[in-house]
Design a protein around this motif. Sequence first.
Motif, PDB file in Angstrom:
ATOM      1  N   CYS A  16       0.842  -1.203   0.000  1.00 17.81           N
ATOM      2  CA  CYS A  16       0.000   0.000   0.000  1.00 17.81           C
ATOM      3  C   CYS A  16       0.876   1.252   0.000  1.00 17.81           C
TER       4      CYS A  16
ATOM      5  N   PHE B 295      -0.161  -5.713   1.036  1.00 19.02           N
ATOM      6  CA  PHE B 295      -1.538  -6.219   1.020  1.00 19.02           C
ATOM      7  C   PHE B 295      -1.558  -7.285  -0.060  1.00 19.02           C
TER       8      PHE B 295
ATOM      9  N   THR C 131      -3.143   2.136  -3.979  1.00 17.01           N
ATOM     10  CA  THR C 131      -4.205   1.600  -3.129  1.00 17.01           C
ATOM     11  C   THR C 131      -4.888   0.458  -3.879  1.00 17.01           C
ATOM     12  N   GLN C 132      -5.657  -0.320  -3.157  1.00 18.04           N
ATOM     13  CA  GLN C 132      -6.395  -1.417  -3.787  1.00 18.04           C
ATOM     14  C   GLN C 132      -7.394  -0.871  -4.805  1.00 18.04           C
ATOM     15  N   GLU C 133      -8.000   0.261  -4.473  1.00 14.97           N
ATOM     16  CA  GLU C 133      -8.983   0.854  -5.397  1.00 14.97           C
ATOM     17  C   GLU C 133      -8.295   1.255  -6.705  1.00 14.97           C
TER      18      GLU C 133
ATOM     19  N   GLU D  26      -9.866  -9.002  -3.883  1.00 16.59           N
ATOM     20  CA  GLU D  26     -10.112  -9.279  -2.467  1.00 16.59           C
ATOM     21  C   GLU D  26      -8.752  -9.345  -1.802  1.00 16.59           C
TER      22      GLU D  26
ATOM     23  N   GLU E  45      -6.202  -8.762   1.977  1.00 15.75           N
ATOM     24  CA  GLU E  45      -5.963  -8.412   3.372  1.00 15.75           C
ATOM     25  C   GLU E  45      -4.804  -7.412   3.409  1.00 15.75           C
ATOM     26  N   HIS E  46      -5.001  -6.355   4.160  1.00 18.09           N
ATOM     27  CA  HIS E  46      -3.985  -5.303   4.267  1.00 18.09           C
ATOM     28  C   HIS E  46      -3.233  -5.464   5.583  1.00 18.09           C
TER      29      HIS E  46
ATOM     30  N   ALA F 211      -9.549  -9.148   8.401  1.00 21.52           N
ATOM     31  CA  ALA F 211     -10.528  -8.284   7.717  1.00 21.52           C
ATOM     32  C   ALA F 211     -10.167  -8.243   6.229  1.00 21.52           C
ATOM     33  N   MET F 212     -11.154  -8.449   5.369  1.00 22.71           N
ATOM     34  CA  MET F 212     -10.911  -8.486   3.921  1.00 22.71           C
ATOM     35  C   MET F 212     -11.532  -7.265   3.266  1.00 22.71           C
ATOM     36  N   THR F 213     -10.822  -6.706   2.303  1.00 22.69           N
ATOM     37  CA  THR F 213     -11.337  -5.576   1.526  1.00 22.69           C
ATOM     38  C   THR F 213     -11.668  -6.054   0.122  1.00 22.69           C
TER      39      THR F 213
ATOM     40  N   THR G 212     -12.949  -4.861  -3.688  1.00 25.88           N
ATOM     41  CA  THR G 212     -13.184  -3.735  -4.593  1.00 25.88           C
ATOM     42  C   THR G 212     -13.602  -4.291  -5.958  1.00 25.88           C
TER      43      THR G 212
END
Length: 210
Positions: free
Chosen positions: A99, A106, A139-141, A165, A167-168, A181-183, A185
Amino acid sequence: MNDVVKSLSPRLISAADKPADRPTREEAEAAVRTLIRWAGDDPQREGLQDTPKRVAKAFKEFYSGYQDDPKDVLNKIFAEVEGYDDIVLVRDIPFYSHCEHHMVPFYGMAHIAYYPTKGVVGLSKLARLVEVYARRLQTQETMTAQIASAIEQYLEPRGVAVMIEAEHMCMSMRGVQKAGAMTLTTQFTGAFNDAAEQVRFLTLVRHGKA
Ligand SMILES: Nc1nc2c(ncn2[C@@H]2O[C@H](COP(=O)(O)OP(=O)(O)OP(=O)(O)O)[C@@H](O)[C@H]2O)c(=O)[nH]1
Ligand SMILES: [Zn+2]
């Protein structure tokens, strides 16, 4: 091309910005020695003596995406597919990134689908495209949008769907400390702006059948 992708494209699609004042390897190694001292250790002790060299070398791998251009990855299109124009989906592409906020990893899976128009690309190229962007700071986005934009630009498909998907570690091992916690986008363009198409994509990603 939808408006979001179009507005993002110029910055995201071009070959990575290459800083003109890139430091020498010696300068990079000196910076690592400074960080070791900042961490509270002695860069001169035996176990750490070669560490700056290793870290500089590892950085070349972690951030090799700055040397890569998505155009080179997606430039070979196979048009002879007997008119195949249904979904092409590669799911569960593993990746490791860092990140841009903390330079902490991540990692997770990318899923990519598109509806071809002028032909298809080699399947490995979709995984290579993930690597191009994962091996940069962002960033992931941003990474999600970049992958969709590149496919949109070079394959001109009827639609692109990208889901990541991850994990950071900056949320797991430090800061808020929420391990696991999973993000998620997603970026959809063209045909995938349709809700039924998004359901098809997600069903294929989750179950492998529509
Ligand atoms: N949107 C987004 N945020 C990210 C990503 N990677 C890390 N972050 C977040 O970046 C934010 C940076 O927040 P700051 O308040 O500037 O930095 P910080 O004090 O280190 O924040 P904490 O992590 O909350 O301790 C944090 O909330 C991270 O969780 C990413 O890929 N996308
Ligand atoms: Zn972070």
